[in-house]
Scaffold this motif. Structure first.
Motif, PDB file in Angstrom:
ATOM      1  N   VAL A  31      18.321  -0.117 -24.168  1.00  0.00           N
ATOM      2  CA  VAL A  31      19.270   0.490 -22.882  1.00  0.00           C
ATOM      3  C   VAL A  31      18.248   0.928 -22.052  1.00  0.00           C
ATOM      4  CG1 VAL A  31      21.236   0.933 -24.418  1.00  0.00           C
ATOM      5  CG2 VAL A  31      19.726   2.713 -23.945  1.00  0.00           C
ATOM      6  N   SER A  32      16.796   1.612 -22.532  1.00  0.00           N
ATOM      7  CA  SER A  32      16.109   2.160 -21.370  1.00  0.00           C
ATOM      8  C   SER A  32      14.958   1.114 -20.899  1.00  0.00           C
ATOM      9  CB  SER A  32      15.715   3.444 -21.791  1.00  0.00           C
ATOM     10  OG  SER A  32      15.014   3.874 -20.833  1.00  0.00           O
ATOM     11  N   THR A  33      15.191   0.076 -20.626  1.00  0.00           N
ATOM     12  CA  THR A  33      14.305  -1.144 -20.208  1.00  0.00           C
ATOM     13  C   THR A  33      13.650  -0.890 -18.803  1.00  0.00           C
ATOM     14  OG1 THR A  33      16.006  -2.383 -19.079  1.00  0.00           O
ATOM     15  CG2 THR A  33      15.580  -2.806 -21.545  1.00  0.00           C
ATOM     16  N   SER A  34      12.634  -1.411 -18.526  1.00  0.00           N
ATOM     17  CA  SER A  34      12.138  -1.076 -17.032  1.00  0.00           C
ATOM     18  C   SER A  34      13.081  -1.655 -16.083  1.00  0.00           C
ATOM     19  CB  SER A  34      10.928  -2.164 -17.037  1.00  0.00           C
ATOM     20  OG  SER A  34      10.245  -2.067 -15.812  1.00  0.00           O
ATOM     21  N   GLU A  35      13.773  -2.638 -16.243  1.00  0.00           N
ATOM     22  CA  GLU A  35      15.028  -2.799 -15.188  1.00  0.00           C
ATOM     23  C   GLU A  35      16.062  -1.548 -15.198  1.00  0.00           C
ATOM     24  OE1 GLU A  35      18.276  -6.101 -14.047  1.00  0.00           O
ATOM     25  OE2 GLU A  35      17.214  -6.359 -15.945  1.00  0.00           O
ATOM     26  N   ALA A  36      16.169  -1.271 -16.341  1.00  0.00           N
ATOM     27  CA  ALA A  36      17.310   0.067 -16.232  1.00  0.00           C
ATOM     28  C   ALA A  36      16.795   1.288 -15.651  1.00  0.00           C
ATOM     29  CB  ALA A  36      17.845   0.104 -17.781  1.00  0.00           C
ATOM     30  N   VAL A  37      15.566   1.396 -16.062  1.00  0.00           N
ATOM     31  CA  VAL A  37      14.762   2.633 -15.506  1.00  0.00           C
ATOM     32  C   VAL A  37      14.859   2.646 -14.077  1.00  0.00           C
ATOM     33  CG1 VAL A  37      12.770   3.856 -15.319  1.00  0.00           C
ATOM     34  CG2 VAL A  37      13.545   3.157 -17.359  1.00  0.00           C
ATOM     35  N   ARG A  38      14.303   1.624 -13.440  1.00  0.00           N
ATOM     36  CA  ARG A  38      14.223   1.337 -11.832  1.00  0.00           C
ATOM     37  C   ARG A  38      15.628   1.353 -11.179  1.00  0.00           C
ATOM     38  NH1 ARG A  38       9.333  -1.681 -10.695  1.00  0.00           N
ATOM     39  NH2 ARG A  38       7.785  -1.527 -12.876  1.00  0.00           N
ATOM     40  N   LYS A  39      16.663   0.964 -11.793  1.00  0.00           N
ATOM     41  CA  LYS A  39      17.916   0.994 -11.312  1.00  0.00           C
ATOM     42  C   LYS A  39      18.397   2.471 -11.256  1.00  0.00           C
ATOM     43  CE  LYS A  39      19.763  -3.680 -12.140  1.00  0.00           C
ATOM     44  NZ  LYS A  39      21.255  -4.310 -13.128  1.00  0.00           N
ATOM     45  N   ALA A  40      18.272   3.222 -12.240  1.00  0.00           N
ATOM     46  CA  ALA A  40      18.657   4.714 -12.440  1.00  0.00           C
ATOM     47  C   ALA A  40      17.805   5.517 -11.534  1.00  0.00           C
ATOM     48  CB  ALA A  40      18.481   5.071 -14.081  1.00  0.00           C
ATOM     49  N   LEU A  70      13.469   7.612 -20.497  1.00  0.00           N
ATOM     50  CA  LEU A  70      14.981   7.564 -20.438  1.00  0.00           C
ATOM     51  C   LEU A  70      15.336   8.421 -19.254  1.00  0.00           C
ATOM     52  CD1 LEU A  70      17.889   7.029 -21.557  1.00  0.00           C
ATOM     53  CD2 LEU A  70      17.683   9.293 -22.524  1.00  0.00           C
ATOM     54  N   CYS A  71      16.133   7.819 -18.207  1.00  0.00           N
ATOM     55  CA  CYS A  71      16.812   8.552 -16.963  1.00  0.00           C
ATOM     56  C   CYS A  71      18.111   9.159 -17.479  1.00  0.00           C
ATOM     57  CB  CYS A  71      16.752   7.550 -16.233  1.00  0.00           C
ATOM     58  SG  CYS A  71      15.292   7.104 -15.299  1.00  0.00           S
ATOM     59  N   ALA A  72      18.165  10.398 -17.743  1.00  0.00           N
ATOM     60  CA  ALA A  72      19.348  10.809 -18.412  1.00  0.00           C
ATOM     61  C   ALA A  72      19.435  12.520 -18.288  1.00  0.00           C
ATOM     62  CB  ALA A  72      19.981  10.469 -19.766  1.00  0.00           C
ATOM     63  N   PRO A  73      20.519  13.108 -18.112  1.00  0.00           N
ATOM     64  CA  PRO A  73      20.372  14.482 -17.929  1.00  0.00           C
ATOM     65  C   PRO A  73      20.143  15.312 -19.436  1.00  0.00           C
ATOM     66  CG  PRO A  73      22.960  14.066 -17.996  1.00  0.00           C
ATOM     67  CD  PRO A  73      21.943  12.641 -17.889  1.00  0.00           C
ATOM     68  N   PHE A  74      19.630  14.721 -20.259  1.00  0.00           N
ATOM     69  CA  PHE A  74      19.385  15.196 -21.674  1.00  0.00           C
ATOM     70  C   PHE A  74      18.493  16.236 -21.875  1.00  0.00           C
ATOM     71  CE2 PHE A  74      17.322  15.544 -25.882  1.00  0.00           C
ATOM     72  CZ  PHE A  74      18.552  15.295 -26.702  1.00  0.00           C
ATOM     73  N   TYR A  75      17.285  16.074 -21.131  1.00  0.00           N
ATOM     74  CA  TYR A  75      16.353  17.222 -21.167  1.00  0.00           C
ATOM     75  C   TYR A  75      16.876  18.386 -20.721  1.00  0.00           C
ATOM     76  CZ  TYR A  75      12.070  20.087 -20.643  1.00  0.00           C
ATOM     77  OH  TYR A  75      11.070  21.127 -20.712  1.00  0.00           O
ATOM     78  N   SER A  76      17.437  18.324 -19.432  1.00  0.00           N
ATOM     79  CA  SER A  76      18.169  19.516 -18.768  1.00  0.00           C
ATOM     80  C   SER A  76      19.286  20.041 -19.444  1.00  0.00           C
ATOM     81  CB  SER A  76      18.522  19.106 -17.532  1.00  0.00           C
ATOM     82  OG  SER A  76      19.351  18.035 -17.364  1.00  0.00           O
ATOM     83  N   THR A  77      19.999  19.241 -19.979  1.00  0.00           N
ATOM     84  CA  THR A  77      21.281  19.845 -20.724  1.00  0.00           C
ATOM     85  C   THR A  77      20.795  20.473 -22.039  1.00  0.00           C
ATOM     86  OG1 THR A  77      22.971  18.192 -19.612  1.00  0.00           O
ATOM     87  CG2 THR A  77      23.586  19.224 -21.815  1.00  0.00           C
ATOM     88  N   VAL A  78      20.175  19.716 -22.864  1.00  0.00           N
ATOM     89  CA  VAL A  78      19.758  20.119 -24.197  1.00  0.00           C
ATOM     90  C   VAL A  78      18.803  20.887 -24.376  1.00  0.00           C
ATOM     91  CG1 VAL A  78      19.359  19.216 -26.568  1.00  0.00           C
ATOM     92  CG2 VAL A  78      21.050  17.944 -24.910  1.00  0.00           C
TER      93      VAL A  78
END
Length: 385
Positions: free
Chosen positions: A23-32, A84-92
């Protein structure tokens, strides 16, 4: 102390690796990273609903999985590998850890349960516009106002500050300085008087914001712990977040090694793969050495962090372990990124290759929560004490 993964820990790591590789491919990271939020909301909800990662080390009584910090670090390593582009680090790593250390049982039941449900994201706002890791970095202020408090000033470099639903704010009593007078407040993001502005950053894969508090009123129920006595708890929370960040850096270092070795096997010069050149082998060996040393520092620090959350005998080593891990991983990540660029040649910093994304993440994360020089000095002060 046993540094070998249990079967459960190995399964968590392997599951994170396989899921993120998909789910965190190069394409997905660039879109996020091109989105204002900095992440794909649908993917975040999938992570919350299907993987339940946001609840990894939240106690079961508050709806979590009740696992430990080693499991969290194992996942952070893989998130660093796949950017991974997600609010995981900030939240957790910022929000949950601060709540676990500072909040009352009633506050934990309210906020941690919402985080575990996936309906709430959180972050920590503690430093002013000049940045910094120590207590002197806190510039936002508060004054008592009846049965509540009024917050004023700025907090900057707030990870996912534009999107978090709950802001845990460190502020100091007016006229105080240093470690004295620091308090923590749980501030809803829609509070009147709170303004948020996005910060332009070198690392586009992690969003940060500047928060301005214009006489933001919060009730006494939003105070975490005792007024004016929050610095020791906040210091521990920042150390826990530092260890998680070091794990992310270590994962990025590993990915740079793996991808660079694969590239050098494919690139041909003088009718042979450049991976066969002795100078390239030496660089790759140095990269691997940095990764393995970083891994040892990170997982030892993770074991110490578990002791902190469980009030174990090694809890007193947190400051030293966190700073050693961050200092080494900051240097290792940036050096590996530089070596990867050199070994990729001219294409290394082109948009088509991902090396530049890791290079920027390495430099950005180096200065988060204190750079290597700061943490080496901190280790020296611990030793001298």
């Amino acid at each position: 102390m046993d540094f070998v993964f249990t079967e459960e820990q190995q399964m968590i790591r392997d599951t994170a690796e396989s899921f993120l590789a998909e789910v965190s491919t190069s394409e997905a990271v660039r879109k996020a990273m091109a989105k204002d939020s900095g992440y794909d909301e649908a993917l975040w909800q999938q992570i919350c609903a299907e993987m339940y990662w946001q609840a990894i080390h939240v106690p079961e009584e508050f709806g979590g999985m009740g696992l430990g910090f080693v499991e969290l670090v194992a996942m952070m390593e893989q998130m660093g590998r796949y950017l991974l582009c997600a609010p995981f680090y900030s939240t957790v790593c910022l929000g949950v850890n601060t709540l676990l250390l500072a909040a009352s049982d009633e506050q934990k039941a309210e906020y941690l349960s919402a985080i575990c449900e996936g309906s709430l994201t959180a972050t920590l706002a503690y430093c002013g516009k000049r940045g910094g890791r120590g207590a002197d970095a806190i510039t936002a202020t508060y004054v008592a106002d009846g049965d509540g408090y009024v917050l004023s000033g700025d907090s900057s470099f707030v990870v996912d500050g534009m999107t978090a639903g709950l802001i845990l704010v460190a502020a100091r009593a007016e006229g105080s300085s240093g470690e004295e007078g620091v308090s923590l407040f749980a501030v809803p993001a829609d509070s009147a008087g709170l303004a948020r502005s996005s910060l332009p950053l070198l690392d586009q894969t992690r969003k940060m914001a500047n928060l301005t508090f214009e006489k933001v009123k919060v009730s006494a129920a939003n105070l975490l712990g005792q007024a004016g006595e929050a610095w020791p708890v906040l210091d521990k929370a920042l150390d826990l977040a530092t260890i998680a960040l070091a794990a992310e850096q270590m994962g990025g270092s590993q990915q740079l090694l793996d991808s660079t070795v694969e590239y050098t096997k494919e690139r041909v010069q003088f009718n042979r793969p450049i991976a066969s050149f002795q100078s390239i082998k030496h660089k790759a060996a140095d990269m691997m050495l940095r990764v393995e040393a970083a891994r040892s520092a990170v997982y030892y620090a993770a074991c110490v962090a578990d002791e902190v959350l469980q009030n174990g005998p090694l809890a007193g080593e947190l400051r030293e372990a966190a700073s050693i891990a961050k200092a080494y991983c900051s240097d290792a990540y940036f050096k590996n990124a530089g070596e990867a660029l050199q070994m990729h040649g001219g294409v290394g910093f082109t948009w088509e290759y991902d090396v530049h994304l890791y290079f920027k993440r390495a430099k950005g994360s180096e200065h988060m929560l204190g750079n290597a020089a700061y943490h080496r000095e901190r280790v020296a002060s611990v030793i001298l004490d």
